[in-house]
Design a protein around this motif. Structure first.
Motif, PDB file in Angstrom:
ATOM      1  N   ASP A 138       0.839  -1.199   0.000  1.00 26.22           N
ATOM      2  CA  ASP A 138       0.000   0.000   0.000  1.00 26.22           C
ATOM      3  C   ASP A 138       0.875   1.249   0.000  1.00 26.22           C
ATOM      4  OD1 ASP A 138      -2.325   1.620   0.262  1.00 26.22           O
ATOM      5  OD2 ASP A 138      -2.074   1.662   2.432  1.00 26.22           O
ATOM      6  N   MET A 139       1.873   1.264   0.860  1.00 26.63           N
ATOM      7  CA  MET A 139       2.759   2.415   0.929  1.00 26.63           C
ATOM      8  C   MET A 139       3.564   2.571  -0.362  1.00 26.63           C
ATOM      9  SD  MET A 139       5.685   3.223   3.668  1.00 26.63           S
ATOM     10  CE  MET A 139       4.395   3.111   4.867  1.00 26.63           C
ATOM     11  N   GLY A 140       4.060   1.437  -0.883  1.00 28.43           N
ATOM     12  CA  GLY A 140       4.827   1.495  -2.117  1.00 28.43           C
ATOM     13  C   GLY A 140       4.011   2.053  -3.263  1.00 28.43           C
ATOM     14  N   MET A 141       2.780   1.618  -3.356  1.00 29.90           N
ATOM     15  CA  MET A 141       1.902   2.104  -4.413  1.00 29.90           C
ATOM     16  C   MET A 141       1.683   3.611  -4.283  1.00 29.90           C
ATOM     17  SD  MET A 141      -0.028   1.428  -7.060  1.00 29.90           S
ATOM     18  CE  MET A 141      -0.751  -0.231  -7.137  1.00 29.90           C
ATOM     19  N   ARG A 142       1.341   4.062  -3.084  1.00 28.66           N
ATOM     20  CA  ARG A 142       1.015   5.475  -2.878  1.00 28.66           C
ATOM     21  C   ARG A 142       2.231   6.375  -3.110  1.00 28.66           C
ATOM     22  NH1 ARG A 142      -4.056   5.901  -0.356  1.00 28.66           N
ATOM     23  NH2 ARG A 142      -4.852   3.883   0.307  1.00 28.66           N
ATOM     24  N   LEU A 143       3.375   5.988  -2.591  1.00 32.59           N
ATOM     25  CA  LEU A 143       4.576   6.806  -2.762  1.00 32.59           C
ATOM     26  C   LEU A 143       5.028   6.828  -4.217  1.00 32.59           C
ATOM     27  CD1 LEU A 143       6.622   5.810   0.418  1.00 32.59           C
ATOM     28  CD2 LEU A 143       5.442   7.970  -0.008  1.00 32.59           C
ATOM     29  N   SER A 144       4.897   5.689  -4.897  1.00 25.76           N
ATOM     30  CA  SER A 144       5.285   5.625  -6.306  1.00 25.76           C
ATOM     31  C   SER A 144       4.375   6.499  -7.155  1.00 25.76           C
ATOM     32  CB  SER A 144       5.250   4.178  -6.798  1.00 25.76           C
ATOM     33  OG  SER A 144       6.212   3.396  -6.122  1.00 25.76           O
ATOM     34  N   LEU A 145       3.083   6.451  -6.869  1.00 25.36           N
ATOM     35  CA  LEU A 145       2.153   7.295  -7.615  1.00 25.36           C
ATOM     36  C   LEU A 145       2.496   8.769  -7.423  1.00 25.36           C
ATOM     37  CD1 LEU A 145      -1.231   5.440  -6.906  1.00 25.36           C
ATOM     38  CD2 LEU A 145      -0.001   5.532  -9.089  1.00 25.36           C
ATOM     39  N   ARG A 147       5.445  10.033  -6.849  1.00 23.70           N
ATOM     40  CA  ARG A 147       6.652  10.289  -7.650  1.00 23.70           C
ATOM     41  C   ARG A 147       6.306  10.432  -9.132  1.00 23.70           C
ATOM     42  NH1 ARG A 147      12.027   9.092  -5.751  1.00 23.70           N
ATOM     43  NH2 ARG A 147      12.055   9.895  -3.613  1.00 23.70           N
ATOM     44  N   LEU A 148       5.251   9.772  -9.549  1.00 23.61           N
ATOM     45  CA  LEU A 148       4.825   9.801 -10.949  1.00 23.61           C
ATOM     46  C   LEU A 148       3.853  10.940 -11.246  1.00 23.61           C
ATOM     47  CD1 LEU A 148       4.293   5.952 -11.317  1.00 23.61           C
ATOM     48  CD2 LEU A 148       6.109   7.282 -12.432  1.00 23.61           C
ATOM     49  N   GLY A 149       3.625  11.790 -10.232  1.00 21.46           N
ATOM     50  CA  GLY A 149       2.760  12.950 -10.431  1.00 21.46           C
ATOM     51  C   GLY A 149       1.283  12.651 -10.300  1.00 21.46           C
ATOM     52  N   ILE A 150       0.947  11.578  -9.610  1.00 21.33           N
ATOM     53  CA  ILE A 150      -0.451  11.172  -9.438  1.00 21.33           C
ATOM     54  C   ILE A 150      -0.809  11.224  -7.956  1.00 21.33           C
ATOM     55  CG2 ILE A 150      -2.089   9.269  -9.724  1.00 21.33           C
ATOM     56  CD1 ILE A 150      -0.257   8.326 -12.056  1.00 21.33           C
ATOM     57  N   ASP A 151      -1.879  11.891  -7.612  1.00 25.71           N
ATOM     58  CA  ASP A 151      -2.320  11.980  -6.219  1.00 25.71           C
ATOM     59  C   ASP A 151      -3.079  10.691  -5.858  1.00 25.71           C
ATOM     60  OD1 ASP A 151      -3.634  12.473  -3.792  1.00 25.71           O
ATOM     61  OD2 ASP A 151      -3.794  14.614  -4.212  1.00 25.71           O
ATOM     62  N   MET A 200       9.390   0.000  -9.906  1.00 24.42           N
ATOM     63  CA  MET A 200       9.469   0.957  -8.816  1.00 24.42           C
ATOM     64  C   MET A 200      10.887   1.182  -8.325  1.00 24.42           C
ATOM     65  SD  MET A 200       5.966  -0.309  -6.990  1.00 24.42           S
ATOM     66  CE  MET A 200       6.439   0.222  -5.373  1.00 24.42           C
ATOM     67  N   ALA A 201      11.787   0.242  -8.540  1.00 20.53           N
ATOM     68  CA  ALA A 201      13.180   0.422  -8.131  1.00 20.53           C
ATOM     69  C   ALA A 201      13.817   1.604  -8.856  1.00 20.53           C
ATOM     70  CB  ALA A 201      13.977  -0.856  -8.392  1.00 20.53           C
ATOM     71  N   THR A 202      13.351   1.869 -10.082  1.00 22.11           N
ATOM     72  CA  THR A 202      13.915   2.989 -10.845  1.00 22.11           C
ATOM     73  C   THR A 202      13.532   4.334 -10.243  1.00 22.11           C
ATOM     74  OG1 THR A 202      12.022   3.120 -12.364  1.00 22.11           O
ATOM     75  CG2 THR A 202      13.817   1.628 -12.971  1.00 22.11           C
ATOM     76  N   LEU A 203      12.515   4.361  -9.395  1.00 20.07           N
ATOM     77  CA  LEU A 203      12.094   5.602  -8.745  1.00 20.07           C
ATOM     78  C   LEU A 203      13.001   5.941  -7.559  1.00 20.07           C
ATOM     79  CD1 LEU A 203       8.220   5.032  -8.786  1.00 20.07           C
ATOM     80  CD2 LEU A 203       9.626   6.263 -10.455  1.00 20.07           C
ATOM     81  N   LYS A 204      13.776   4.946  -7.125  1.00 19.34           N
ATOM     82  CA  LYS A 204      14.782   5.128  -6.053  1.00 19.34           C
ATOM     83  C   LYS A 204      14.201   5.798  -4.806  1.00 19.34           C
ATOM     84  CE  LYS A 204      18.667   5.253  -9.292  1.00 19.34           C
ATOM     85  NZ  LYS A 204      19.002   3.841  -9.035  1.00 19.34           N
TER      86      LYS A 204
END
Length: 328
Positions: A138-145, A147-151, A200-204
């Motif tokens: 859940d946290m990974g999804m939210r933080l990645s979004l 980083r990708l400019g999605i709320d 998601m690893a590429t988002l570092k």
């Protein structure tokens, strides 16, 4: 040789054997997910690195991190191999949990989407599935979004669906249009026609997806034992990087994965982020604390450094242990 002399030799041998076993330290270690992020633990056990350090380790599988941490707090475990949330949440509640070694220092899952979604921007307005609310997925999804400019609160809807198999079923049935997965499930999703949208690893994003966790009380009472455990796990990481085929065999043994391509992809996915010097970086805790800060005053006020103990890895560095492993 007389009967009495033979008996004496047998008794002497048994005494030596008993002393040898008693000289080894016993450790009860919990681990909390059937994923290849636990490969260093499996390798250290199967390849004798714990025994080499004088440890007898009983590794106990738990279905999730919270019950494993409860066992640690109750004194039923000495160590848990688990993620940052299972350190931060108990410690904010007053438990002396601390991470002494990092294994997976960032998110390594992928965002998988329906084939019609070809860019992260197209996730807006869609439903995404995670394991459960508050979980590492859940946290990974939210933080990645983010980083990708999605709320994640306004632009998408996130629902709990369970583990990797259940999330794959959810996206297959159209319950969600995107989800978060790791290998070997990414390969299965691709086989079914879904898109590997974001690695998601590429988002570092710094966050400890797995690490060695214990209690400050355990360190105080058994510091040499914890040090031996950390050394064995660090040597296991070196072994993983050095012997791919043997490591893949161990991954297959524990995950029951037999597909050659799946094993290769799983090995590559996890090995790419395993740190040679496994510092439990406070930044890997700060990411979580910052995410919690808006709704949790304790998280907002907490010092990320208090959730880690850097001294074990620092000691390995100072002694030349890591340098010797990699022959530098």
């Amino acid at each position: 040789m007389s009967k009495n002399l033979k008996t004496s030799f047998v008794i002497l041998f048994l005494l030596i054997a008993i002393r040898s076993v008693s000289a080894q330290d016993r450790v009860r270690a919990g681990w909390a997910a059937m994923t290849a992020s636990h490969t260093p633990l499996w390798v250290a056990q199967d390849k004798g690195f714990f025994a080499k350090q004088g440890l007898i380790v009983e590794s106990i599988f738990f279905g999730a991190g919270p019950p494993a941490m409860q066992a640690l707090v109750a004194g039923d475990l000495d160590i848990v191999v688990t993620s940052a949330p299972n350190v931060v949440n108990p410690r904010l509640g007053g438990v002396d949990a601390v991470m002494v070694m990092s294994i997976i220092p960032t998110f390594i899952d992928h965002i998988i989407s329906a084939p019609s979604i070809t860019s992260p921007e197209q996730l807006k307005g869609k439903i995404g599935s995670v394991n459960r609310f508050g979980s590492i997925s859940d946290m990974g999804m939210r933080l990645s979004l983010k980083r990708l400019g999605i709320d994640p609160e306004k632009d998408v809807k996130i629902v709990p669906a369970g583990g990797n198999p259940e999330r794959l079923a959810a996206i297959s049935k159209g319950i969600s249009q995107f989800t978060i997965m790791n290998e070997p499930f990414i390969k299965e999703a691709e086989r079914l026609g879904f898109r590997d949208l974001v690695n998601m690893a590429t988002l570092k994003i710094p966050l400890h997806g797995n690490g060695v966790v214990t209690r400050e009380a355990t360190i105080k009472a058994k510091r040499p034992v914890v040090m031996k455990f950390v050394r064995a796990m660090t040597e296991a990481i070196h072994y993983i990087k050095a012997d791919k085929e043997a490591t893949k065999a161990i991954i297959g043994k524990y995950t029951k994965l037999t597909d050659a391509e799946g094993l290769e992809r799983t090995y590559r996915n996890y090995t790419a982020v395993l740190p040679e010097i496994p510092h439990p970086d406070p930044a890997g805790m700060k990411t979580l604390l910052d995410d919690m800060a808006a709704k949790n005053a304790k998280a907002a006020a907490a010092d990320p450094k208090s959730f880690v103990d850097l001294s074990f890895v620092q000691e390995m560095e100072a002694s030349g242990f890591i340098k010797q492993l990699y022959k530098r």
